[in-house]
Structures are given as C-alpha cells and as structure tokens.
Design a protein around this motif. Structure first.
Motif, PDB file in Angstrom:
ATOM      1  N   ARG A 294       0.921  -1.170   0.085  1.00 43.83           N
ATOM      2  CA  ARG A 294       0.137   0.158  -0.016  1.00 43.83           C
ATOM      3  C   ARG A 294       0.920   1.267  -0.021  1.00 43.83           C
ATOM      4  O   ARG A 294       0.680   2.313  -0.571  1.00 43.83           O
ATOM      5  CB  ARG A 294      -1.192  -0.175   1.272  1.00 43.83           C
ATOM      6  CG  ARG A 294      -1.792  -1.009   1.273  1.00 43.83           C
ATOM      7  CD  ARG A 294      -3.041  -1.127   2.186  1.00 43.83           C
ATOM      8  NE  ARG A 294      -2.747  -1.187   3.590  1.00 43.83           N
ATOM      9  CZ  ARG A 294      -2.425  -1.678   4.524  1.00 43.83           C
ATOM     10  NH1 ARG A 294      -2.280  -3.108   4.033  1.00 43.83           N
ATOM     11  NH2 ARG A 294      -2.031  -1.383   5.785  1.00 43.83           N
ATOM     12  N   GLN A 295       1.883   1.303   0.731  1.00 47.91           N
ATOM     13  CA  GLN A 295       2.749   2.036   0.671  1.00 47.91           C
ATOM     14  C   GLN A 295       3.342   2.480  -0.919  1.00 47.91           C
ATOM     15  O   GLN A 295       3.659   3.641  -1.507  1.00 47.91           O
ATOM     16  CB  GLN A 295       4.068   1.988   1.620  1.00 47.91           C
ATOM     17  CG  GLN A 295       3.701   2.015   2.977  1.00 47.91           C
ATOM     18  CD  GLN A 295       4.777   1.768   4.118  1.00 47.91           C
ATOM     19  OE1 GLN A 295       5.480   1.043   3.781  1.00 47.91           O
ATOM     20  NE2 GLN A 295       4.582   2.166   5.346  1.00 47.91           N
ATOM     21  N   ALA A 296       3.836   1.414  -1.465  1.00 46.70           N
ATOM     22  CA  ALA A 296       4.399   1.374  -2.891  1.00 46.70           C
ATOM     23  C   ALA A 296       3.301   1.809  -3.761  1.00 46.70           C
ATOM     24  O   ALA A 296       3.885   2.856  -4.615  1.00 46.70           O
ATOM     25  CB  ALA A 296       4.647   0.202  -3.365  1.00 46.70           C
ATOM     26  N   VAL A 297       1.945   1.754  -3.560  1.00 52.51           N
ATOM     27  CA  VAL A 297       1.052   2.285  -4.379  1.00 52.51           C
ATOM     28  C   VAL A 297       1.094   3.761  -4.320  1.00 52.51           C
ATOM     29  O   VAL A 297       1.083   4.773  -5.301  1.00 52.51           O
ATOM     30  CB  VAL A 297      -0.354   1.943  -4.035  1.00 52.51           C
ATOM     31  CG1 VAL A 297      -1.401   2.520  -4.917  1.00 52.51           C
ATOM     32  CG2 VAL A 297      -0.201   0.254  -4.247  1.00 52.51           C
ATOM     33  N   ASN A 298       1.243   4.235  -2.994  1.00 53.02           N
ATOM     34  CA  ASN A 298       1.343   5.738  -2.600  1.00 53.02           C
ATOM     35  C   ASN A 298       2.745   6.487  -3.553  1.00 53.02           C
ATOM     36  O   ASN A 298       2.431   7.498  -3.964  1.00 53.02           O
ATOM     37  CB  ASN A 298       1.433   6.114  -1.258  1.00 53.02           C
ATOM     38  CG  ASN A 298      -0.140   6.211  -0.420  1.00 53.02           C
ATOM     39  OD1 ASN A 298      -0.617   7.311  -0.848  1.00 53.02           O
ATOM     40  ND2 ASN A 298      -0.518   5.281   0.140  1.00 53.02           N
ATOM     41  N   TYR A 299       3.779   5.593  -3.437  1.00 56.66           N
ATOM     42  CA  TYR A 299       4.823   6.383  -3.819  1.00 56.66           C
ATOM     43  C   TYR A 299       4.997   6.375  -5.392  1.00 56.66           C
ATOM     44  O   TYR A 299       5.676   7.223  -5.852  1.00 56.66           O
ATOM     45  CB  TYR A 299       6.010   5.437  -3.674  1.00 56.66           C
ATOM     46  CG  TYR A 299       6.729   5.723  -1.948  1.00 56.66           C
ATOM     47  CD1 TYR A 299       7.028   7.038  -1.746  1.00 56.66           C
ATOM     48  CD2 TYR A 299       6.738   4.507  -1.197  1.00 56.66           C
ATOM     49  CE1 TYR A 299       7.624   7.260  -0.537  1.00 56.66           C
ATOM     50  CE2 TYR A 299       7.147   4.886   0.165  1.00 56.66           C
ATOM     51  CZ  TYR A 299       7.518   6.193   0.284  1.00 56.66           C
ATOM     52  OH  TYR A 299       8.090   6.562   1.626  1.00 56.66           O
ATOM     53  N   VAL A 300       4.157   5.538  -6.065  1.00 54.05           N
ATOM     54  CA  VAL A 300       4.177   5.602  -7.495  1.00 54.05           C
ATOM     55  C   VAL A 300       3.369   6.633  -8.214  1.00 54.05           C
ATOM     56  O   VAL A 300       3.545   6.732  -9.392  1.00 54.05           O
ATOM     57  CB  VAL A 300       3.948   4.245  -8.119  1.00 54.05           C
ATOM     58  CG1 VAL A 300       4.816   3.145  -7.763  1.00 54.05           C
ATOM     59  CG2 VAL A 300       2.532   3.973  -8.004  1.00 54.05           C
ATOM     60  N   ILE A 301       2.329   7.248  -7.491  1.00 58.26           N
ATOM     61  CA  ILE A 301       1.577   8.305  -8.064  1.00 58.26           C
ATOM     62  C   ILE A 301       2.290   9.640  -7.881  1.00 58.26           C
ATOM     63  O   ILE A 301       2.707  10.206  -6.801  1.00 58.26           O
ATOM     64  CB  ILE A 301       0.381   8.475  -7.204  1.00 58.26           C
ATOM     65  CG1 ILE A 301      -0.422   6.884  -7.293  1.00 58.26           C
ATOM     66  CG2 ILE A 301      -0.813   9.416  -7.590  1.00 58.26           C
ATOM     67  CD1 ILE A 301      -1.555   6.849  -6.400  1.00 58.26           C
ATOM     68  N   ASP A 302       2.619  10.051  -9.087  1.00 63.22           N
ATOM     69  CA  ASP A 302       3.216  11.561  -9.173  1.00 63.22           C
ATOM     70  C   ASP A 302       2.142  12.523  -9.112  1.00 63.22           C
ATOM     71  O   ASP A 302       1.619  13.038 -10.332  1.00 63.22           O
ATOM     72  CB  ASP A 302       4.027  11.588 -10.408  1.00 63.22           C
ATOM     73  CG  ASP A 302       4.770  12.575 -10.373  1.00 63.22           C
ATOM     74  OD1 ASP A 302       4.624  13.719  -9.710  1.00 63.22           O
ATOM     75  OD2 ASP A 302       5.859  12.792 -11.074  1.00 63.22           O
ATOM     76  N   ARG A 303       1.840  12.938  -8.062  1.00 63.22           N
ATOM     77  CA  ARG A 303       0.489  13.998  -8.050  1.00 63.22           C
ATOM     78  C   ARG A 303       0.998  15.257  -8.382  1.00 63.22           C
ATOM     79  O   ARG A 303       0.003  16.089  -9.098  1.00 63.22           O
ATOM     80  CB  ARG A 303       0.246  13.944  -6.374  1.00 63.22           C
ATOM     81  CG  ARG A 303      -0.315  12.842  -5.867  1.00 63.22           C
ATOM     82  CD  ARG A 303      -0.121  12.639  -4.292  1.00 63.22           C
ATOM     83  NE  ARG A 303      -0.816  11.417  -3.706  1.00 63.22           N
ATOM     84  CZ  ARG A 303       0.194  10.438  -3.558  1.00 63.22           C
ATOM     85  NH1 ARG A 303       1.220  10.477  -3.971  1.00 63.22           N
ATOM     86  NH2 ARG A 303      -0.512   9.280  -2.967  1.00 63.22           N
ATOM     87  N   ASN A 304       2.024  15.795  -8.431  1.00 64.45           N
ATOM     88  CA  ASN A 304       2.307  17.114  -9.130  1.00 64.45           C
ATOM     89  C   ASN A 304       2.289  16.973 -10.546  1.00 64.45           C
ATOM     90  O   ASN A 304       1.586  17.854 -11.109  1.00 64.45           O
ATOM     91  CB  ASN A 304       3.814  17.365  -8.598  1.00 64.45           C
ATOM     92  CG  ASN A 304       3.818  17.874  -6.969  1.00 64.45           C
ATOM     93  OD1 ASN A 304       3.026  18.755  -6.910  1.00 64.45           O
ATOM     94  ND2 ASN A 304       4.751  17.326  -6.498  1.00 64.45           N
ATOM     95  N   LEU A 305       2.628  15.823 -11.079  1.00 61.30           N
ATOM     96  CA  LEU A 305       2.539  15.836 -12.614  1.00 61.30           C
ATOM     97  C   LEU A 305       1.235  15.739 -13.104  1.00 61.30           C
ATOM     98  O   LEU A 305       0.634  16.125 -13.915  1.00 61.30           O
ATOM     99  CB  LEU A 305       3.441  14.409 -12.980  1.00 61.30           C
ATOM    100  CG  LEU A 305       3.560  14.168 -14.371  1.00 61.30           C
ATOM    101  CD1 LEU A 305       4.407  15.484 -15.175  1.00 61.30           C
ATOM    102  CD2 LEU A 305       4.216  12.879 -15.009  1.00 61.30           C
ATOM    103  N   LEU A 306       0.439  14.793 -12.531  1.00 65.44           N
ATOM    104  CA  LEU A 306      -1.126  14.744 -12.933  1.00 65.44           C
ATOM    105  C   LEU A 306      -1.617  16.146 -12.581  1.00 65.44           C
ATOM    106  O   LEU A 306      -2.484  16.420 -13.563  1.00 65.44           O
ATOM    107  CB  LEU A 306      -1.761  13.646 -11.946  1.00 65.44           C
ATOM    108  CG  LEU A 306      -1.444  12.186 -11.981  1.00 65.44           C
ATOM    109  CD1 LEU A 306      -1.858  11.260 -10.918  1.00 65.44           C
ATOM    110  CD2 LEU A 306      -1.832  11.710 -13.506  1.00 65.44           C
TER     111      LEU A 306
END
Length: 521
Positions: A294-306
């Motif tokens: 679940r932590q890995a899922v959070n780390y792969v989302i580039d929120r700034n880029l989106l």
C-alpha cells in the motif's frame, strides 16, 4: 439556538486564476452536434442542462450520490436545513429554527403551510416519517451509510410544527447531518426505494424517458418564491466536448463536468468544488493486506505531474480526503512524494518475504467520474507495473462501480484498487471519517480498533478542540493505516450560456440548485 434569516438566493465566487485557463480554450462553433437530440424548453421559459451521465435514480434517500443529488437536492425535495457552501453556516428551510434541548436531543420548529406535490401536508409527522425511513429502515439508503453509519435515531412529532430528534449519544453536529435528509411524502413506500420522489421543492418530475431525457416542471404550489424557469430539461452525454458544443451551439444552457480542452471557450466557468480524488485499497486482500504494498502504491503516484498535466493545474496534490474549508482539514497536510525506486524496493522486499505480489490487482475506475479519468487510470497502471505489480484496468458505469464502493462489497473479488472522488459538501470531516475511515465504515475496506477510537474521540469534541483533533487523524491514517492513496483536490469547469445568470459554488457538483438560476434580463 435560533436560525439565521432565510435566504434562498446566494452569491458565489469563482476560483481566482482558474477562469483564465478555462477561457483560453477555443470555443466550439458550427453546426448542430450529431445525435444531440435537441433539448426542448430553452429560452426565458425553460432551462436546458446536459450532464455527463443519467441519474441512476431520483430516490431521495440516495441523494448523497452525486449523480442523483445534482438533480434532486433542494430542487425536487428539500431538507429541514441546508448548508451555505460559502460560509458553512446552516440556514433554515423546512425548519425555521432549532436548538439542542438535551445532550442527545435537538428540537426543530417546522415551517407552516407547506405541502408536498401530492397534496399531503409537510408537518412533524412527515418529517419523522422521512428520517425514520432514511435512517432506521432496512432500505439501505445511501444517506444512512454516508451520514449516519450504524446509528439509529429516535424521532417524535410533538405537535404539527415541533419535531424532536434524539441520537444514542450526544452529537454536536446532528442538524448538519440532518441537512442530508430530503423530506418526502408519507405516501412514499417504506418497503422499497422509489424511482421518483414526492417532495416540497420548487420543481416536480414532469417526465422521465429513461436513457434519453428528464424533464422537471415548476411546482405551482411551492411555499417559497417561484423559480425563474417554468421547466428544466436534462439530457446526458458522456463526451465532454459534446456537452460543451451543445452550449456553444445553443442546444443547451449549462453543461457540467468539463475539461479545459473540451472547447467551452468564453462560455467556460471555472470554480473550486469540494471533490478529492483517491485510490481506495482493498486492504484485506493479498497482496494489498501488506502495508508495504500500500505504501508502494502511494509512492508511484506523481501527484504534482497529474495536477499540472492531465488536470491542467485545475487541481492540487492531496494528502487527505477533504479540501480546505472543511472542519478538520489539516493546512499542513503532507503529500506522499513520488519515489518510483522506493516503491519498487518495497515490492521486492515484500516478494522476498513471501507476499504474493504477482497476484492480479484490479484497478477500477468509473466512466465520466472526472475529466481524463481514463488517462489518469492508465498512467497509474503504468507506474504500478514498473514497480513490479500486476495490474488490470476495469472501467465501469456508475451502478457497477458502486457495487465495489459501498458495503456490502462483492465477495470473492480478489484485490482491487478503486478510484473514488469524494465530495464532502457537509463541511465537517466527521462525514468523511465515519464512512471512509472506520473499520466498518460504509465505504471503508479496513481499519483498526485504535483508529476507530481516535475518530470517535475527536468527533465528540467541539470548536477549536474538534478542529485540532480531527486534523491530526490524516497523518495517522497515512502512517499507520494506509488504506488510501490520496491524489488531488479537484476543481471543475462548467459551460454556461450568456443568457443564464448563475454562479457555481463548491457544492454545485453535488446539488445544482435551480432556484439560483435565472434568465439574463
């Protein structure tokens, strides 16, 4: 306490800085949109609105569903009190005043001379009937899970205009919770949900041609000020560019849920809504039952880029499930950093410990959930696969997706990530925490007794103590629970004809109040 003076019309401020971006998109002109099925009833007498999807139902106790509430709330039906999205204050509607008379009981004084569109009176008996039907019955109403959870209420009609509502434990925001219950006639079925409600609002259903259009007409016996439009016609088109073109070409007056590239041009109105997007992880299913995944899922989302690309700066990265302006929002929210290498290392570590990381994980999105939802899902899938997870995309319509979003969840589904978009139009984090964070919450997949107790303790407080306790829970959820990958606090664009006067507000995506619309003179 006494309620403030009633005001049915309010002014709203669009988001500074966003409107210019939306206006920069060129307008669509030219001929009639193909297969648009021209929406009748335009001009001074009628209003035409095009939505991204057909309401799944108009059942009043389902009005906390965005696709239902945008048509029903304060249009066909009305609550006892309603929240001003701008100030957060409760305003009188079918109740004129209210006060807390004991620790557990609130007493409401109801408006006199109000009738439902079937001719039956609105009185304390009708209010008690509606609350009991929505909260205490076996109908499994959306509003019950969204607002009240497992809590039952004791309701009593003291006399025609006096209603008491008692909760099992003291509830400092009970009037706010009751603002989500839309009053319905006592003739409404108590054994099944209905497709069309009988309400007290300024409009009533005139005709609903499933799959084609929905027509409302003004309620001739409405207790308040008559609405500016005698009839309102809704149609729905999945493509944002089609919705925008219908307004540009004079086939509709308002189009909702647009993206900047949809071509609304100078007709675009950008505004801040109350929606936050996130991925909910079915944390009781391997490999998602391992917190490292679940932590890995959070780390792969580039929120700034989106936020900067797909959302074209009409969103800000999120570190919690509520936006600014909601009681319990943490102004110092911490957003997960993008770290693909860290995500892959966590997956590899879990694999080495025997976690079945190769198990297929379903990534579920809802069609037309927000602009560029498909592209967003695809970007996230690609990053998850780079981290070493096996992810399959599934796009669903509203009804199918709701099966996975609300309890009871389907059995034997395997692990899945569910894209949600939560609009906390109620103004207090308790609504979000109860349904999304409690271990057995209406839209929660997992939790702990310790976190449940922290939530309950915070919700029992008032004032500054309440704010301080609630805002601390978001970081605890990230550190200790990690059920969610928060993505972005969203904004919205609608297209509006120059012939219509209307300023959208933070609640417009959930309840678009027709009484606030009028022809430009």
């Amino acid at each position: 306490m006494l309620s403030p003076p009633i005001s049915r019309l309010r002014r709203w401020r669009p988001v500074a800085g966003l409107l210019g971006l939306a206006l920069a998109t060129s307008a669509v002109g030219g001929c009639t949109v193909a297969n648009s099925e021209y929406v009748t009833g335009g001009g001074a007498d009628g209003l035409r609105i095009v939505l991204p999807q057909e309401p799944p139902t108009l059942e009043a106790c389902q009005s906390s569903l965005t696709a239902t509430g945008v048509v029903v709330r304060s249009n066909i039906t009305e609550p006892l009190v309603e929240r001003d999205p701008d100030s957060g204050e409760l305003q009188p509607l079918l109740a004129t005043e209210w006060e807390q008379t004991t620790d557990e009981t609130w007493t409401f004084t109801l408006r006199e001379g109000v009738t439902f569109t079937d001719g039956t009176p609105f009185d304390a008996e009708a209010a008690a009937f509606t609350i009991d039907r929505a909260v205490n019955s076996d109908l499994a109403c959306e509003v019950e899970g969204y607002v009240f959870g497992d809590t039952d209420l004791e309701v009593e009609a003291v006399d025609d205009t006096t209603l008491t509502v008692t909760s099992p434990e003291p509830d400092p925001i009970l009037p706010l919770r009751l603002s989500f219950i839309e009053m319905v006639s006592t003739r409404t079925s108590t054994t099944e949900k209905v497709r069309e409600p009988i309400g007290t609002g300024p409009y009533q259903v005139a005709d609903w041609q499933a799959g084609q259009r929905l027509s409302l007409e003004a309620n001739p016996d409405y207790w308040g000020e008559a609405p500016a439009y005698n009839n309102v016609n809704y149609v729905w088109r999945a493509e944002g560019s089609v919705r925008a073109a219908m307004v540009a070409n004079g086939e509709a007056d308002i189009a909702t849920s647009l993206a900047p590239e949809d071509g609304a041009g100078e007709l675009a109105v950008a505004y801040r809504n109350n929606e936050t997007t996130a991925l909910r992880m079915q944390a009781d299913q391997p490999p998602l039952d391992d917190q490292r995944i679940r932590q890995a899922v959070n780390y792969v989302i580039d929120r700034n880029l989106l936020s900067q690309t797909l959302f074209e700066n009409l969103a800000t990265p999120a570190g919690e499930l509520i936006p600014e302006g909601i009681v319990g929002y943490n102004p110092d929210e911490k957003v997960w950093p993008y770290d693909a290498a860290k995500a892959k290392a966590l997956v590899d570590e879990a694999r080495a410990d025997g976690v079945p990381v190769d198990t297929e994980i379903r990534l579920i999105g809802r069609n037309a959930q927000f602009p560029r939802i498909t592209e967003t899902i695809e970007v996230i899938q690609g990053e998850l696969e780079k981290a070493g997870l096996n992810v399959k995309i599934e796009m669903m319509d509203t009804n199918a997706q709701l099966e996975y979003q609300i309890r009871p969840f389907p059995e034997d589904t395997g692990p899945y990530l569910l894209m949600i978009m939560h609009g906390n139009q109620a103004g207090d984090a308790a609504f979000t925490l109860d349904q999304y964070m409690l271990a057995e919450g209406y839209q929660s997949s997992w939790g702990t007794p310790e976190f449940d107790q922290k939530i309950r303790d915070a919700e029992a407080l008032v004032g500054a103590e309440r704010q301080s306790a609630l805002e601390k829970l978001w970081q605890y959820e990230q550190d200790e629970i990690t059920q969610y990958a928060y993505i972005a606090h969203m904004s919205a664009i609608l297209a509006k004809s120059a012939s219509v006067s209307y300023e959208p507000n933070s609640a417009s995506g959930d309840e678009m109040r027709l009484a606030e619309m009028s022809p430009v003179s």
